[in-house]
Scaffold this active site. Structure first.
Site, PDB file in Angstrom:
ATOM      1  N   ASN A 111      -9.801 -13.657  53.019  1.00 37.71           N
ATOM      2  CA  ASN A 111      -9.526 -14.321  54.288  1.00 37.71           C
ATOM      3  C   ASN A 111     -10.824 -14.418  55.081  1.00 37.71           C
ATOM      4  O   ASN A 111     -11.750 -13.625  54.877  1.00 37.71           O
ATOM      5  CB  ASN A 111      -8.491 -13.530  55.095  1.00 37.71           C
ATOM      6  CG  ASN A 111      -8.124 -14.211  56.406  1.00 37.71           C
ATOM      7  OD1 ASN A 111      -7.870 -15.417  56.428  1.00 37.71           O
ATOM      8  ND2 ASN A 111      -8.098 -13.461  57.490  1.00 37.71           N
ATOM      9  N   HIS A 113     -12.076 -14.500  59.144  1.00 34.86           N
ATOM     10  CA  HIS A 113     -11.596 -14.229  60.492  1.00 34.86           C
ATOM     11  C   HIS A 113     -12.707 -14.533  61.483  1.00 34.86           C
ATOM     12  O   HIS A 113     -13.863 -14.135  61.274  1.00 34.86           O
ATOM     13  CB  HIS A 113     -11.170 -12.759  60.622  1.00 34.86           C
ATOM     14  CG  HIS A 113     -10.585 -12.434  61.958  1.00 34.86           C
ATOM     15  ND1 HIS A 113      -9.325 -12.865  62.326  1.00 34.86           N
ATOM     16  CD2 HIS A 113     -11.081 -11.750  63.017  1.00 34.86           C
ATOM     17  CE1 HIS A 113      -9.073 -12.441  63.565  1.00 34.86           C
ATOM     18  NE2 HIS A 113     -10.120 -11.773  63.999  1.00 34.86           N
ATOM     19  N   SER A 140     -16.179 -13.154  59.850  1.00 35.99           N
ATOM     20  CA  SER A 140     -16.177 -12.175  58.762  1.00 35.99           C
ATOM     21  C   SER A 140     -15.274 -12.657  57.637  1.00 35.99           C
ATOM     22  O   SER A 140     -14.146 -13.102  57.879  1.00 35.99           O
ATOM     23  CB  SER A 140     -15.635 -10.813  59.248  1.00 35.99           C
ATOM     24  OG  SER A 140     -16.264 -10.381  60.436  1.00 35.99           O
ATOM     25  N   ASP A 149      -6.051  -8.123  59.403  1.00 36.95           N
ATOM     26  CA  ASP A 149      -7.492  -8.272  59.646  1.00 36.95           C
ATOM     27  C   ASP A 149      -8.238  -6.955  59.451  1.00 36.95           C
ATOM     28  O   ASP A 149      -9.295  -6.732  60.069  1.00 36.95           O
ATOM     29  CB  ASP A 149      -7.754  -8.816  61.061  1.00 36.95           C
ATOM     30  CG  ASP A 149      -7.144 -10.191  61.279  1.00 36.95           C
ATOM     31  OD1 ASP A 149      -7.044 -10.954  60.309  1.00 36.95           O
ATOM     32  OD2 ASP A 149      -6.753 -10.483  62.428  1.00 36.95           O
TER      33      ASP A 149
END
Length: 217
Positions: A111, A113, A140, A149
């Site tokens: 992912n 973020h 990030s 997260d």
């Protein structure tokens, strides 16, 4: 990885797909990786058009058609697994994933973020960075775990927050960084250089710091 040494990638989106486009463009020069499919929970996501233009299979799975989060995630896993992915990439996929989903794709789920994790987990990160008078802000890439997260960081990129800039202006500058570091992290994974170890992310079998690789644009 697959026997052919090609890394099969499935990308999940909810919106415009600008990070998807950056990854498509980058991987066009890296035959060891291919995006097999793009899946969206919104039928009007422009990222689906980007996928179509690139000749990538598209799927739409409306989360509102399911009784709960787990039912949606179960159906989503079935769609993704049709493509036998080595890596699943979240590129603006605006859904909180169930533990069942994150466990199913453990060690192969990335992912991006828009903050310098662990700062500003969750939403509205750019305004929160301004409200906190942060001197720097950024983005990030991280492996996804059950903690929102909170998975091990792979790579970060930072910029200095400018005096009097708006959240929208800051967001635009951070997006430009996202388009540089996300394709890089995906490429590292496809090349077998990046993996999630028992104690965190490893690049070329060397442990990355808790803040990941620090990208210099």
């Amino acid at each position: 990885m697959t026997d052919s040494k090609t890394c099969n990638i499935v990308v999940l989106i909810s919106g415009s797909g600008s990070n998807l486009q950056a990854i498509i463009d980058d991987l066009s020069e890296h035959p060891q990786a291919r995006i097999c499919a793009v899946v969206s929970n919104k039928a009007d996501a422009y990222g689906l058009v980007r996928a179509q233009q690139a000749g990538i299979a598209q799927h739409v799975l409306n989360h509102k058609a399911f009784a709960d989060r787990l039912a949606f995630d179960t159906a989503l896993m079935q769609v993704i697994d049709q493509h036998q992915p080595d890596l699943v990439v979240l590129a603006g996929f605006m859904r909180i994933l169930t533990p069942e989903f994150t466990r199913h794709y453990a060690q192969r789920l990335l992912n991006i973020h828009p903050s310098l994790l662990p700062k500003h987990k969750g939403l509205d990160t750019h305004q929160r960075a301004l409200d906190a008078c942060d001197q720097e802000h950024g983005c990030s890439v991280h492996f996804v775990t059950e903690e929102l997260d909170g998975g091990p960081v792979v790579i970060q990129a930072a910029i200095a927050v400018q005096r009097d800039e708006t959240a929208e202006q800051l967001a635009q500058r951070v997006h430009a960084l996202e388009h540089q570091i996300y394709p890089l992290a995906v490429r590292w994974f496809a090349e077998g250089r990046l993996r999630l170890g028992e104690h965190g992310a490893l690049l070329d079998e060397q442990p990355l710091a808790s803040s990941g690789f620090q990208f210099q644009s």
